[in-house]
Design an enzyme around this catalytic site. Structure first.
Site, PDB file in Angstrom:
ATOM      1  N   PHE A 160     -10.632   9.718  -8.565  1.00  0.00           N
ATOM      2  CA  PHE A 160     -10.160   8.465  -9.142  1.00  0.00           C
ATOM      3  C   PHE A 160     -11.370   7.844  -9.840  1.00  0.00           C
ATOM      4  O   PHE A 160     -12.514   8.148  -9.485  1.00  0.00           O
ATOM      5  CB  PHE A 160      -9.644   7.532  -8.050  1.00  0.00           C
TER       6      PHE A 160
ATOM      7  N   GLN B 230      -6.907  -8.390 -10.787  1.00  0.00           N
ATOM      8  CA  GLN B 230      -7.151  -7.190 -11.591  1.00  0.00           C
ATOM      9  C   GLN B 230      -6.054  -7.013 -12.637  1.00  0.00           C
ATOM     10  O   GLN B 230      -4.870  -7.014 -12.311  1.00  0.00           O
ATOM     11  CB  GLN B 230      -7.181  -5.960 -10.684  1.00  0.00           C
TER      12      GLN B 230
ATOM     13  N   HIS C 207      -4.541  -4.411 -15.311  1.00  0.00           N
ATOM     14  CA  HIS C 207      -4.516  -3.007 -15.709  1.00  0.00           C
ATOM     15  C   HIS C 207      -4.386  -2.991 -17.231  1.00  0.00           C
ATOM     16  O   HIS C 207      -3.674  -3.812 -17.791  1.00  0.00           O
ATOM     17  CB  HIS C 207      -3.296  -2.351 -15.039  1.00  0.00           C
TER      18      HIS C 207
ATOM     19  N   LEU D 214       3.891  -0.311 -15.100  1.00  0.00           N
ATOM     20  CA  LEU D 214       2.644   0.398 -15.369  1.00  0.00           C
ATOM     21  C   LEU D 214       2.812   1.621 -16.270  1.00  0.00           C
ATOM     22  O   LEU D 214       3.756   2.396 -16.108  1.00  0.00           O
ATOM     23  CB  LEU D 214       2.066   0.850 -14.028  1.00  0.00           C
TER      24      LEU D 214
ATOM     25  N   GLU E  32      -2.890   5.409 -16.289  1.00  0.00           N
ATOM     26  CA  GLU E  32      -4.164   5.627 -16.967  1.00  0.00           C
ATOM     27  C   GLU E  32      -4.337   7.107 -17.308  1.00  0.00           C
ATOM     28  O   GLU E  32      -5.152   7.474 -18.169  1.00  0.00           O
ATOM     29  CB  GLU E  32      -5.314   5.168 -16.051  1.00  0.00           C
TER      30      GLU E  32
ATOM     31  N   ARG F 121     -11.729   0.325 -16.599  1.00  0.00           N
ATOM     32  CA  ARG F 121     -10.477  -0.425 -16.654  1.00  0.00           C
ATOM     33  C   ARG F 121     -10.663  -1.847 -17.185  1.00  0.00           C
ATOM     34  O   ARG F 121      -9.908  -2.299 -18.056  1.00  0.00           O
ATOM     35  CB  ARG F 121      -9.881  -0.490 -15.244  1.00  0.00           C
TER      36      ARG F 121
ATOM     37  N   HIS G  84      -2.164  -6.713 -12.085  1.00  0.00           N
ATOM     38  CA  HIS G  84      -1.879  -5.533 -11.261  1.00  0.00           C
ATOM     39  C   HIS G  84      -2.191  -5.722  -9.782  1.00  0.00           C
ATOM     40  O   HIS G  84      -1.533  -5.142  -8.929  1.00  0.00           O
ATOM     41  CB  HIS G  84      -2.702  -4.378 -11.824  1.00  0.00           C
TER      42      HIS G  84
ATOM     43  N   ARG H 267     -11.119  -3.711  -8.064  1.00  0.00           N
ATOM     44  CA  ARG H 267     -10.676  -2.771  -7.025  1.00  0.00           C
ATOM     45  C   ARG H 267     -10.744  -1.332  -7.536  1.00  0.00           C
ATOM     46  O   ARG H 267     -10.284  -1.033  -8.632  1.00  0.00           O
ATOM     47  CB  ARG H 267      -9.240  -3.081  -6.625  1.00  0.00           C
TER      48      ARG H 267
HETATM   49  C1  LIG Z   1       2.536   0.500  -9.869  1.00  0.00           C
HETATM   50  C2  LIG Z   1       1.515   0.431  -8.780  1.00  0.00           C
HETATM   51  C3  LIG Z   1       0.796   1.567  -8.431  1.00  0.00           C
HETATM   52  C4  LIG Z   1      -0.170   1.494  -7.410  1.00  0.00           C
HETATM   53  N1  LIG Z   1      -0.823   2.641  -7.056  1.00  0.00           N
HETATM   54  C5  LIG Z   1      -1.747   2.597  -6.053  1.00  0.00           C
HETATM   55  C6  LIG Z   1      -2.424   3.800  -5.644  1.00  0.00           C
HETATM   56  O1  LIG Z   1      -2.189   4.903  -6.155  1.00  0.00           O
HETATM   57  N2  LIG Z   1      -3.346   3.691  -4.639  1.00  0.00           N
HETATM   58  C7  LIG Z   1      -3.648   2.508  -4.027  1.00  0.00           C
HETATM   59  O2  LIG Z   1      -4.483   2.494  -3.142  1.00  0.00           O
HETATM   60  N3  LIG Z   1      -2.976   1.362  -4.376  1.00  0.00           N
HETATM   61  C8  LIG Z   1      -2.044   1.378  -5.365  1.00  0.00           C
HETATM   62  N4  LIG Z   1      -1.380   0.227  -5.707  1.00  0.00           N
HETATM   63  C9  LIG Z   1      -1.610  -1.007  -4.912  1.00  0.00           C
HETATM   64  C10 LIG Z   1      -0.871  -0.938  -3.562  1.00  0.00           C
HETATM   65  O3  LIG Z   1       0.387  -0.337  -3.726  1.00  0.00           O
HETATM   66  C11 LIG Z   1      -0.655  -2.327  -2.920  1.00  0.00           C
HETATM   67  O4  LIG Z   1      -1.803  -3.087  -3.006  1.00  0.00           O
HETATM   68  C12 LIG Z   1      -0.268  -2.195  -1.438  1.00  0.00           C
HETATM   69  O5  LIG Z   1       0.849  -1.350  -1.318  1.00  0.00           O
HETATM   70  C13 LIG Z   1       0.005  -3.542  -0.778  1.00  0.00           C
HETATM   71  O6  LIG Z   1       0.563  -3.328   0.500  1.00  0.00           O
HETATM   72  P1  LIG Z   1       0.828  -4.551   1.537  1.00  0.00           P
HETATM   73  O7  LIG Z   1       1.397  -3.958   2.773  1.00  0.00           O
HETATM   74  O8  LIG Z   1      -0.383  -5.367   1.645  1.00  0.00           O
HETATM   75  O9  LIG Z   1       1.917  -5.450   0.804  1.00  0.00           O
HETATM   76  P2  LIG Z   1       3.355  -5.139   0.174  1.00  0.00           P
HETATM   77  O10 LIG Z   1       3.658  -3.691   0.088  1.00  0.00           O
HETATM   78  O11 LIG Z   1       3.399  -5.956  -1.065  1.00  0.00           O
HETATM   79  O12 LIG Z   1       4.370  -5.719   1.248  1.00  0.00           O
HETATM   80  C14 LIG Z   1       4.550  -7.090   1.420  1.00  0.00           C
HETATM   81  C15 LIG Z   1       5.742  -7.335   2.322  1.00  0.00           C
HETATM   82  O13 LIG Z   1       5.827  -8.718   2.646  1.00  0.00           O
HETATM   83  C16 LIG Z   1       7.155  -9.166   2.482  1.00  0.00           C
HETATM   84  N5  LIG Z   1       7.120 -10.619   2.235  1.00  0.00           N
HETATM   85  C17 LIG Z   1       6.415 -11.289   1.292  1.00  0.00           C
HETATM   86  N6  LIG Z   1       6.636 -12.619   1.408  1.00  0.00           N
HETATM   87  C18 LIG Z   1       7.495 -12.777   2.447  1.00  0.00           C
HETATM   88  C19 LIG Z   1       8.122 -13.916   3.047  1.00  0.00           C
HETATM   89  N7  LIG Z   1       7.909 -15.162   2.614  1.00  0.00           N
HETATM   90  N8  LIG Z   1       8.962 -13.710   4.078  1.00  0.00           N
HETATM   91  C20 LIG Z   1       9.215 -12.456   4.526  1.00  0.00           C
HETATM   92  N9  LIG Z   1       8.658 -11.350   3.990  1.00  0.00           N
HETATM   93  C21 LIG Z   1       7.805 -11.515   2.975  1.00  0.00           C
HETATM   94  C22 LIG Z   1       7.678  -8.318   1.329  1.00  0.00           C
HETATM   95  O14 LIG Z   1       9.064  -8.315   1.283  1.00  0.00           O
HETATM   96  C23 LIG Z   1       7.080  -6.972   1.707  1.00  0.00           C
HETATM   97  O15 LIG Z   1       7.851  -6.390   2.726  1.00  0.00           O
HETATM   98  C24 LIG Z   1      -0.413   0.273  -6.743  1.00  0.00           C
HETATM   99  C25 LIG Z   1       0.306  -0.864  -7.096  1.00  0.00           C
HETATM  100  C26 LIG Z   1       1.257  -0.797  -8.101  1.00  0.00           C
HETATM  101  C27 LIG Z   1       2.008  -2.040  -8.466  1.00  0.00           C
END
Ligand SMILES: Cc1cc2nc3c(=O)[nH]c(=O)nc-3n(C[C@H](O)[C@H](O)[C@H](O)COP(=O)(O)OP(=O)(O)OC[C@H]3O[C@@H](n4cnc5c(N)ncnc54)[C@H](O)[C@@H]3O)c2cc1C
Length: 577
Positions: free
Chosen positions: A124, A238, A240, A254, A257, A288, A352, A387
């Site tokens: 990466f 960040q 993208h 997205l 890249e 980026r 992003h 990041r």
């Molecule tokens: C297109 C894309 C590609 C990516 N690719 C990568 C990658 O290849 N590698 C990498 O490391 N990262 C990648 N990322 C980043 C990564 O996916 C996220 O940063 C990570 O998944 C966040 O996980 P999380 O558990 O912190 O939150 P999330 O997965 O966002 O989960 C949050 C949860 O909280 C819940 N929630 C929020 N507010 C409330 C509320 N008020 N009441 C009840 N529930 C609530 C939501 O419903 C959800 O269930 C990518 C992101 C995107 C958008």
């Protein structure tokens, strides 16, 4: 204490808010420790934002490059974050990431392997060695699938489609949360000794973001702030370089890249390969933040394409190469009638990832409010000003486990104080007032806020625009308070409330950081300022106003410091999601 499943009034040791990777991993650990745990999420449990993650998850396993180590991983992370990450959190993340991969393998994540059975690892951007494990380009989806399977196997209770609107507290200690079922509007009260926020980021405050609708509205940050916790690094968002520009419903989605990695060319409306003016050596393969800045600058200079983006062209590549190396992109654009083997794609920068968020103890992920914890994208500390691709999935797995160990230990010794009936009544009354607001008006104010943030606090910032944005955010907040006609939509009113709060924190912090560093670019302060190697903090003062402070960061350990390589690590042949 028992986890009663009466849908309106529940009690548990630890409440986890969020069913993304961080929340699910935390829940598994709590159950293993013998703690009672309840998980709530406002979306279906197998469909949190984490499923979007494509490219992979980092851990210095050294399966491909034996020279790699956790210390070099930490050094790369700190350096690319422009030294704004907290070295204590970064070092812990990098030491523990290999264990997270082992766990995922045990739970059945089918990571790609080499013919001899070793886990494959790919490059990466800005990583010195190959340390990204992956499952095709759907790594996040497979991780969520495996975590949900484990959660179901352990019979951990999950309430889906429940929106948490308030944290509850007594005598300065968190003792539960209040929410409602999205389908019925029915009230949900949970009493808990500790609450873990795993609610994701706040990038939906921008008109163009890689998030889906009604996700990443900054709820956890707003909940923590209201409960007295501190936010950190909110200005560090960040962008993208390439998100889709049209149609409306796909705006921000997205564009990987890998398109540039395979030889894609960026062109302005005059057909000029403009990267020669921004990074003549690396052209489209620059970093980026630089490519995002270049795309943005061409657009605002009036050299943009048809729908306000710029062109990204692969039509000079053989069609077979496009179909074999970029099949998802070919499909994504075919769906809107664009054949990328013959025509250019139109793209623009897209918000992003939230690198800032709730300030936590870097080792335990406790906030500064007793009983309140946070992990995943909602928490600040790991990524600094930029990041590294693949580090977020590692973070949610590693700190999902660690936060659970600490919140669980706290809950084991500190029974939840009884709920405060007066506080509950006040919060119910506030919710009743919010639920009077017409949904259409709230949604149009969300759109206005997103546009405002995109223009006034986007890829490039300046004092004048930021100050005007603050005034207009206050105006949106005022307009939101008026009861308006139309079908009420409590979730939209709450989304707007959190978005306004996190937008204000983002703008105030962006004003305070008078330098350009990583993703934070100030037109009026174009250089990095060593004096600003500090964290910007946002707190609520006793009068209820937003107050800013800043804090120094500790130095990395000697081992990591020695591994920081001053040379630039390119992205040639590397994916950087
Ligand atoms: C297109 C894309 C590609 C990516 N690719 C990568 C990658 O290849 N590698 C990498 O490391 N990262 C990648 N990322 C980043 C990564 O996916 C996220 O940063 C990570 O998944 C966040 O996980 P999380 O558990 O912190 O939150 P999330 O997965 O966002 O989960 C949050 C949860 O909280 C819940 N929630 C929020 N507010 C409330 C509320 N008020 N009441 C009840 N529930 C609530 C939501 O419903 C959800 O269930 C990518 C992101 C995107 C958008």
């Amino acid at each position: 204490m028992s986890t009663e499943m009466n849908p309106r009034q529940l009690a548990t040791d630890v409440l986890v808010v969020g069913t993304g990777g961080a929340g699910l991993r935390a829940a598994i650990e709590l159950q293993r420790q013998g703690r009672q745990v309840l998980v709530v999420g406002k979306r279906p449990k197998a469909d949190a934002h984490t499923v979007l993650a494509a490219g992979g998850i980092n851990a210095a396993l050294a399966t491909m490059d034996p020279e790699d180590s956790w210390a070099i991983h930490a050094a790369d992370t700190l350096k690319e974050g422009r030294m704004l990450g907290d070295p204590r959190a970064v070092e812990l993340l990098c030491r523990e990431a290999p264990r997270a991969i082992d766990e995922l393998v045990t739970w059945g994540v089918p990571f790609a392997r080499e013919p001899d059975g070793r886990l494959s690892q790919r490059y990466f951007g800005a990583h010195r060695y190959r340390r990204t494990c992956f499952v095709g380009d759907y790594t996040g989806q497979e991780i969520v699938r495996a975590l949900v399977r484990e959660v179901d196997r352990l019979r951990i209770p999950i309430l889906e489609r429940v929106y948490i609107s308030d944290l509850l507290s007594r005598d300065g200690r968190i003792n539960g949360a209040l929410g409602f079922e999205l389908a019925t509007g029915g009230e949900v009260i949970v009493q808990a000794s500790a609450v873990i926020l795993a609610t994701g980021g706040h990038i939906h405050i921008y008109r163009r973001s890689s998030s889906r609708r009604r996700e990443n509205t900054g709820d956890g940050m707003a909940l923590a702030y209201a409960a007295g916790a501190t936010l950190a690094d909110m200005e560090l968002v960040q962008f993208h370089p390439s998100g889709m520009v049209w149609p409306n419903e796909l705006e921000g989605t997205l564009v990987t890249e890998a398109v540039r990695g395979e030889g894609g060319r960026l062109l302005n409306r005059h057909g000029e390969r403009f990267m020669q003016h921004y990074d003549a050596e690396r052209m489209e393969l620059s970093t980026r933040d630089r490519v995002a800045l270049a795309n943005y600058s061409e657009i605002v200079a009036g050299r943009g394409a048809e729908h306000g983006g710029i062109w990204l062209d692969v039509s000079h590549l053989p069609a077979e190469v496009i179909h074999s190396r970029l099949p998802r992109m070919a499909e994504q654009f075919r769906a809107i009638g664009v054949d990328i083997t013959r025509e250019p794609m139109e793209v623009a920068p897209t918000a992003h990832y939230s690198m800032g968020g709730i300030r936590v103890n870097p080792l335990t992920h406790a906030t500064d409010v007793p009983g309140l914890y946070a992990a995943g994208e909602v928490a600040a500390g790991v990524h600094g000003a930029n990041r590294l691709g693949g580090n977020s999935l590692a973070e949610i797995l590693v700190f999902g486990r660690i936060v659970a160990e600490h919140a669980g230990a706290y809950a084991a010794t500190q029974a939840a104080p009884p709920l405060d009936p007066m506080q509950l009544d006040q919060k119910r009354a506030a919710l009743a007032r919010l639920s009077q607001r017409g949904g259409a008006t709230q949604r149009s104010l969300i759109a206005a806020l997103q546009e405002l943030m995109w223009v006034g606090c986007g890829v490039v910032r300046s004092a004048g625009a930021l100050e005007e944005t603050l005034v207009r955010i206050a105006d949106i907040r005022r307009q939101a308070q008026h009861t308006s006609a139309g079908e009420p939509d409590l979730a939209a009113a709450l989304d707007l409330q959190s978005m306004v709060l996190t937008a204000e924190a983002t703008v105030r912090s962006a004003l305070a950081r008078t330098e350009s560093r990583g993703a934070h670019q100030r037109e009026d302060y174009p250089a990095i300022d060593p004096a600003w190697q500090r964290t910007i903090l946002v707190q609520r003062d006793p009068a209820g106003d937003m107050r800013l402070a800043d804090a120094a960061l500790p130095a990395p350990s000697a081992e990591v410091y020695a591994a920081i390589d001053e040379s630039e690590v390119g992205i040639v042949g590397r994916l950087v999601e």
